[in-house]
Write an enzyme that holds these catalytic residues in place. Structure first.
Site, PDB file in Angstrom:
ATOM      1  N   GLU A   1       0.821  -1.207   0.000  1.00  0.00           N
ATOM      2  CA  GLU A   1       0.000   0.000   0.000  1.00  0.00           C
ATOM      3  C   GLU A   1       0.857   1.260   0.000  1.00  0.00           C
ATOM      4  O   GLU A   1       1.990   1.271   0.478  1.00  0.00           O
ATOM      5  CB  GLU A   1      -0.963  -0.005   1.173  1.00  0.00           C
ATOM      6  CG  GLU A   1      -0.289  -0.178   2.502  1.00  0.00           C
ATOM      7  CD  GLU A   1      -1.321  -0.511   3.578  1.00  0.00           C
ATOM      8  OE1 GLU A   1      -1.682  -1.689   3.670  1.00  0.00           O
ATOM      9  OE2 GLU A   1      -1.743   0.392   4.287  1.00  0.00           O
TER      10      GLU A   1
ATOM     11  N   CYS B   1       3.580   8.492   0.576  1.00  0.00           N
ATOM     12  CA  CYS B   1       4.162   7.645   1.610  1.00  0.00           C
ATOM     13  C   CYS B   1       4.326   6.257   1.003  1.00  0.00           C
ATOM     14  O   CYS B   1       3.342   5.591   0.694  1.00  0.00           O
ATOM     15  CB  CYS B   1       3.205   7.619   2.804  1.00  0.00           C
ATOM     16  SG  CYS B   1       3.688   6.488   4.097  1.00  0.00           S
TER      17      CYS B   1
ATOM     18  N   CYS C   1       6.675  -6.505   7.143  1.00  0.00           N
ATOM     19  CA  CYS C   1       7.771  -5.950   7.947  1.00  0.00           C
ATOM     20  C   CYS C   1       8.097  -6.978   9.033  1.00  0.00           C
ATOM     21  O   CYS C   1       7.224  -7.724   9.466  1.00  0.00           O
ATOM     22  CB  CYS C   1       7.308  -4.645   8.605  1.00  0.00           C
ATOM     23  SG  CYS C   1       8.599  -3.821   9.568  1.00  0.00           S
TER      24      CYS C   1
ATOM     25  N   CYS D   1       6.697  -4.144  15.795  1.00  0.00           N
ATOM     26  CA  CYS D   1       6.148  -3.103  16.687  1.00  0.00           C
ATOM     27  C   CYS D   1       4.697  -3.465  17.045  1.00  0.00           C
ATOM     28  O   CYS D   1       3.903  -3.809  16.169  1.00  0.00           O
ATOM     29  CB  CYS D   1       6.207  -1.732  16.017  1.00  0.00           C
ATOM     30  SG  CYS D   1       7.893  -1.224  15.645  1.00  0.00           S
TER      31      CYS D   1
ATOM     32  N   CYS E   1       1.542  -1.747  15.308  1.00  0.00           N
ATOM     33  CA  CYS E   1       1.597  -1.535  13.856  1.00  0.00           C
ATOM     34  C   CYS E   1       0.983  -2.692  13.083  1.00  0.00           C
ATOM     35  O   CYS E   1       1.270  -3.864  13.361  1.00  0.00           O
ATOM     36  CB  CYS E   1       3.049  -1.343  13.434  1.00  0.00           C
ATOM     37  SG  CYS E   1       3.237  -1.053  11.674  1.00  0.00           S
TER      38      CYS E   1
ATOM     39  N   GLY F   1       7.173  -1.655   6.053  1.00  0.00           N
ATOM     40  CA  GLY F   1       8.575  -2.047   5.926  1.00  0.00           C
ATOM     41  C   GLY F   1       9.506  -1.169   6.722  1.00  0.00           C
ATOM     42  O   GLY F   1       9.160  -0.058   7.112  1.00  0.00           O
TER      43      GLY F   1
ATOM     44  N   LEU G   1      10.698   6.659  17.914  1.00  0.00           N
ATOM     45  CA  LEU G   1      11.174   6.483  19.294  1.00  0.00           C
ATOM     46  C   LEU G   1      10.052   5.904  20.163  1.00  0.00           C
ATOM     47  O   LEU G   1      10.206   4.857  20.781  1.00  0.00           O
ATOM     48  CB  LEU G   1      11.666   7.833  19.826  1.00  0.00           C
ATOM     49  CG  LEU G   1      12.529   7.784  21.074  1.00  0.00           C
ATOM     50  CD1 LEU G   1      13.786   6.971  20.855  1.00  0.00           C
ATOM     51  CD2 LEU G   1      12.896   9.200  21.517  1.00  0.00           C
ATOM     52  N   HIS G   2       8.949   6.596  20.230  1.00  0.00           N
ATOM     53  CA  HIS G   2       7.719   6.111  20.876  1.00  0.00           C
ATOM     54  C   HIS G   2       7.792   5.862  22.378  1.00  0.00           C
ATOM     55  O   HIS G   2       6.798   5.449  22.984  1.00  0.00           O
ATOM     56  CB  HIS G   2       7.189   4.846  20.185  1.00  0.00           C
ATOM     57  CG  HIS G   2       6.921   5.015  18.721  1.00  0.00           C
ATOM     58  ND1 HIS G   2       6.349   6.138  18.178  1.00  0.00           N
ATOM     59  CD2 HIS G   2       7.160   4.190  17.663  1.00  0.00           C
ATOM     60  CE1 HIS G   2       6.238   5.996  16.869  1.00  0.00           C
ATOM     61  NE2 HIS G   2       6.728   4.833  16.532  1.00  0.00           N
TER      62      HIS G   2
ATOM     63  N   CYS H   1      -0.314   2.864   8.574  1.00  0.00           N
ATOM     64  CA  CYS H   1       0.653   1.855   8.171  1.00  0.00           C
ATOM     65  C   CYS H   1       0.137   0.407   8.097  1.00  0.00           C
ATOM     66  O   CYS H   1      -0.148  -0.221   9.110  1.00  0.00           O
ATOM     67  CB  CYS H   1       1.745   1.909   9.236  1.00  0.00           C
ATOM     68  SG  CYS H   1       3.340   1.653   8.571  1.00  0.00           S
TER      69      CYS H   1
END
Ligand code: SAH
Length: 345
Positions: free
Chosen positions: A90, A103, A110, A114, A117, A157, A213-214, A331
């Site tokens: 996408e 984007c 991926c 995470c 995600c 990714g 970073l999160h 994402c």
């Protein structure tokens, strides 16, 4: 067969030379491709014999648009694109006052894992080549019939898990004979692969580097991002300083605000102390909620408070405008939905 979009002009010239063709044919063909003629037969200034030879070796790898969703306000478009091996990715188009921004995905899926995600839910299927990432832009650009002037590598990714292809993509997208998008109009986002951040710094490009970073400390980051078990925040900060020294560029830190996880006032203070004195900018992102997990976005009030605390410590920060939530633009969400529907989940 080779995707012709994977080659630089120099590489195609070399191929011409090695195959007994005139070198200038390379430029002619690349011009056709970037002017959106995607059948060799339609390249009217190329002799048929040359076309026949080229077709034995090359194809023009533009992905097929299989679905397109537009947000209600018309400013965001989400594209499901299919490559010739059947893989689906996408790509998101965002229309801003300063131009069209895309984007792009850098991998099918991926493997970074995470927790919040959607892209990572099925792991990684394969890397995208530089030409395939260029193909994402060309396909979308043609569909809107307008130039795309900005690129963010924030689709599915991990760009630094596909380092060589991403570096070549950055070279190709920047070329005057190609899409001619300036490095300052490009952002690469990474979850923090420390050795690659340093390698990237050594390339001394003028693209913007964004770090996901999160969390303000390792303990909290490990709860959200498995990569935190491999590289500590301290190591990331050292790599970021190395990057700033090498490029003199400001780093963007992405921080997705998740209710009850990383959004309390103490977190904001800890983050501010961590980043104090650094040439950086913090992008606060209300987490996009996906059905596969329990993460919910922080309240608007909390987001404001968090932002104010950072500012009070002298840290530059902005809250990212949410675009395209009505079309699953976060994402990996749309590909997920498509795969689920196909498998009847
Ligand atoms: N792998 C790279 C780039 C792709 S993701 C990276 O990690 O940076 C682009 C950004 O979107 C990252 O900051 C990522 O953490 C964030 N993101 C992923 N899922 C999200 C979600 N559900 N809500 C908000 N941000 C999300």
């Amino acid at each position: 067969m080779i995707n012709i979009l994977d080659l630089t002009l120099e590489e195609l010239k070399n191929w011409m030379k090695l195959n007994g063709e005139k070198e200038f044919r390379a430029k002619q063909i690349i011009d056709w491709v970037y002017k959106e003629t995607w059948e060799f037969e339609k390249m009217s200034n190329i002799p048929k014999a040359t076309i026949d030879k080229i077709k034995q070796e090359f194809f023009i790898g533009i992905p097929e648009i299989i679905e397109m969703y537009k947000s209600e306000d018309g400013n965001t478009g989400k594209y499901l694109l299919k490559f010739n091996d059947g893989n689906i990715i996408e790509t998101v188009l965002m229309k801003y006052s300063y131009g069209n921004s895309i984007c792009v995905s850098t991998q099918v899926g991926c493997r970074m894992g995470c927790k919040f995600c959607a892209s990572t839910l099925g792991g990684v299927v394969r890397n995208l080549t530089s030409g395939e990432i260029i193909g994402e832009i060309l396909a979308v650009q043609k569909s809107i019939n307008e130039r795309i002037s900005n690129v963010v590598l924030m689709g599915s990714g991990e760009p630094f898990d596909n380092f060589e292809n991403v570096i070549k993509f950055l070279e190709l997208v920047n070329c005057s004979y190609g899409l001619n998008i300036g490095q300052r109009h490009i952002t690469v986002s990474t979850c923090g692969l420390v050795p690659k951040i340093k390698e990237f710094a050594d390339k001394k490009l003028q693209v913007t580097l964004a770090i996901s970073l999160h969390a303000p400390n390792d303990h909290m980051r490990k709860e959200l991002m498995p990569i935190a078990n491999k590289y500590s925040i301290q190591e990331i900060m050292d790599a970021c300083k190395y990057y700033i020294n090498a490029t003199n560029k400001r780093i963007t830190f992405e921080y997705a605000l998740v209710s009850g996880a990383n959004d309390n006032i103490e977190c904001a203070k800890e983050l501010a102390k961590l980043l104090k004195g650094m040439l950086c900018h913090v992008n606060l992102i209300p987490v996009n909620e996906i059905k596969e997990n329990v993460f919910r976005k922080s309240t608007a009030k909390r987001i404001d408070e968090f932002n104010s605390i950072l500012k009070s410590y002298g840290i530059e920060s902005t809250v990212r405008k949410e675009m395209g939530a009505d079309i699953n633009a976060a994402c990996g969400q749309l590909r997920r939905k498509y795969l689920d529907e196909k498998s009847g989940v």
